[in-house]
Design a protein around this motif. Sequence first.
Motif, PDB file in Angstrom:
ATOM      1  N   GLY A   1      49.239  77.232 -17.968  1.00 43.88           N
ATOM      2  CA  GLY A   1      47.957  76.542 -18.764  1.00 43.88           C
ATOM      3  C   GLY A   1      46.798  76.301 -18.173  1.00 43.88           C
ATOM      4  O   GLY A   1      46.581  76.532 -16.839  1.00 43.88           O
ATOM      5  N   GLU A   2      45.766  75.620 -19.030  1.00 41.62           N
ATOM      6  CA  GLU A   2      44.685  75.119 -18.326  1.00 41.62           C
ATOM      7  C   GLU A   2      44.555  73.529 -17.964  1.00 41.62           C
ATOM      8  O   GLU A   2      44.458  73.355 -16.872  1.00 41.62           O
ATOM      9  N   ALA A   3      44.816  72.716 -18.789  1.00 34.76           N
ATOM     10  CA  ALA A   3      44.545  71.127 -18.301  1.00 34.76           C
ATOM     11  C   ALA A   3      45.126  70.285 -19.426  1.00 34.76           C
ATOM     12  O   ALA A   3      45.485  70.845 -20.415  1.00 34.76           O
ATOM     13  N   PRO A   4      45.692  69.238 -19.030  1.00 38.46           N
ATOM     14  CA  PRO A   4      46.247  68.228 -19.815  1.00 38.46           C
ATOM     15  C   PRO A   4      45.193  67.962 -20.943  1.00 38.46           C
ATOM     16  O   PRO A   4      43.969  67.817 -20.788  1.00 38.46           O
TER      17      PRO A   4
ATOM     18  N   GLU B   1      48.835  64.786 -23.525  1.00 38.48           N
ATOM     19  CA  GLU B   1      49.745  65.060 -22.314  1.00 38.48           C
ATOM     20  C   GLU B   1      49.062  64.094 -21.212  1.00 38.48           C
ATOM     21  O   GLU B   1      49.799  63.501 -20.674  1.00 38.48           O
TER      22      GLU B   1
ATOM     23  N   PRO C   1      53.100  68.168 -19.586  1.00 44.44           N
ATOM     24  CA  PRO C   1      52.150  69.306 -20.238  1.00 44.44           C
ATOM     25  C   PRO C   1      52.667  69.835 -21.435  1.00 44.44           C
ATOM     26  O   PRO C   1      53.931  69.432 -21.928  1.00 44.44           O
ATOM     27  N   PHE C   2      51.798  70.281 -22.330  1.00 44.88           N
ATOM     28  CA  PHE C   2      52.086  71.028 -23.746  1.00 44.88           C
ATOM     29  C   PHE C   2      53.014  70.009 -24.580  1.00 44.88           C
ATOM     30  O   PHE C   2      53.875  70.693 -24.884  1.00 44.88           O
TER      31      PHE C   2
ATOM     32  N   HIS D   1      45.698  81.598 -24.802  1.00 46.88           N
ATOM     33  CA  HIS D   1      46.082  80.255 -24.657  1.00 46.88           C
ATOM     34  C   HIS D   1      46.372  79.868 -26.330  1.00 46.88           C
ATOM     35  O   HIS D   1      46.064  80.239 -27.118  1.00 46.88           O
TER      36      HIS D   1
ATOM     37  N   ASN E   1      50.025  73.277 -15.229  1.00 49.55           N
ATOM     38  CA  ASN E   1      48.523  73.556 -15.761  1.00 49.55           C
ATOM     39  C   ASN E   1      47.905  73.769 -14.413  1.00 49.55           C
ATOM     40  O   ASN E   1      48.056  73.428 -13.299  1.00 49.55           O
TER      41      ASN E   1
END
Length: 198
Positions: free
Chosen positions: A51-54, A58, A64-65, A170, A96
Amino acid sequence: LPDDRAARIAALDWPSLQETVAACEACGLCRSRRHTVFGVGDSQADWMVIGEAPGEQEDLKGEPFVGPAGQLLDRMLHAVGRSRTEGGERGVYIANVLKCRPPANRNPQPEEVVRCEPYLRRQVALVQPKIILAMGRFAVQSLLRTDEPIGRLRGRVHRYEGVPVIVTYHPAYLLRNPADKAKSWADLCLAMDTVDTQ
Ligand code: URA
């Protein structure tokens, strides 16, 4: 020298990589984060999800997630027999591009991605997944070095360092655009088929 740093990170084993991320001060995000978010799941899983970022949850939990997008992700993974709590061929490792939360969930900045992505690269090298699911623009840009939109990249198999990469939306985007969930299902099916035919 940035190249020295990348080379050092590329030589770390899993526990040293975790420790290095936990102590990282390579960009300004270290000042506002509560926790670094390294990743979750079986580090020897066949599937890797990026994924992208916390986000806020998170950052609080260090995993994460775990917010709303994560709940959708877990449901989708369960539907294809995968879970962050299982191992091996039913498992999935989730990470991420950025290990720290950008303030107010703003987009990652280019220099933050440059400083942080050696960690993700090392994670992929150590997990050695059979398939990578790249979710959203920032995961795709980092792995595939392209600015092409998701809509034009999904539906076929890409490669990162020899590992098949499936591009998909996403889950936070899917929460805002539920009509595109059907396409994401198709992407998960393509990922399953791709692992099976490796
Ligand atoms: N969105 C992401 O990209 N990663 C997370 O860990 C949570 C939300």
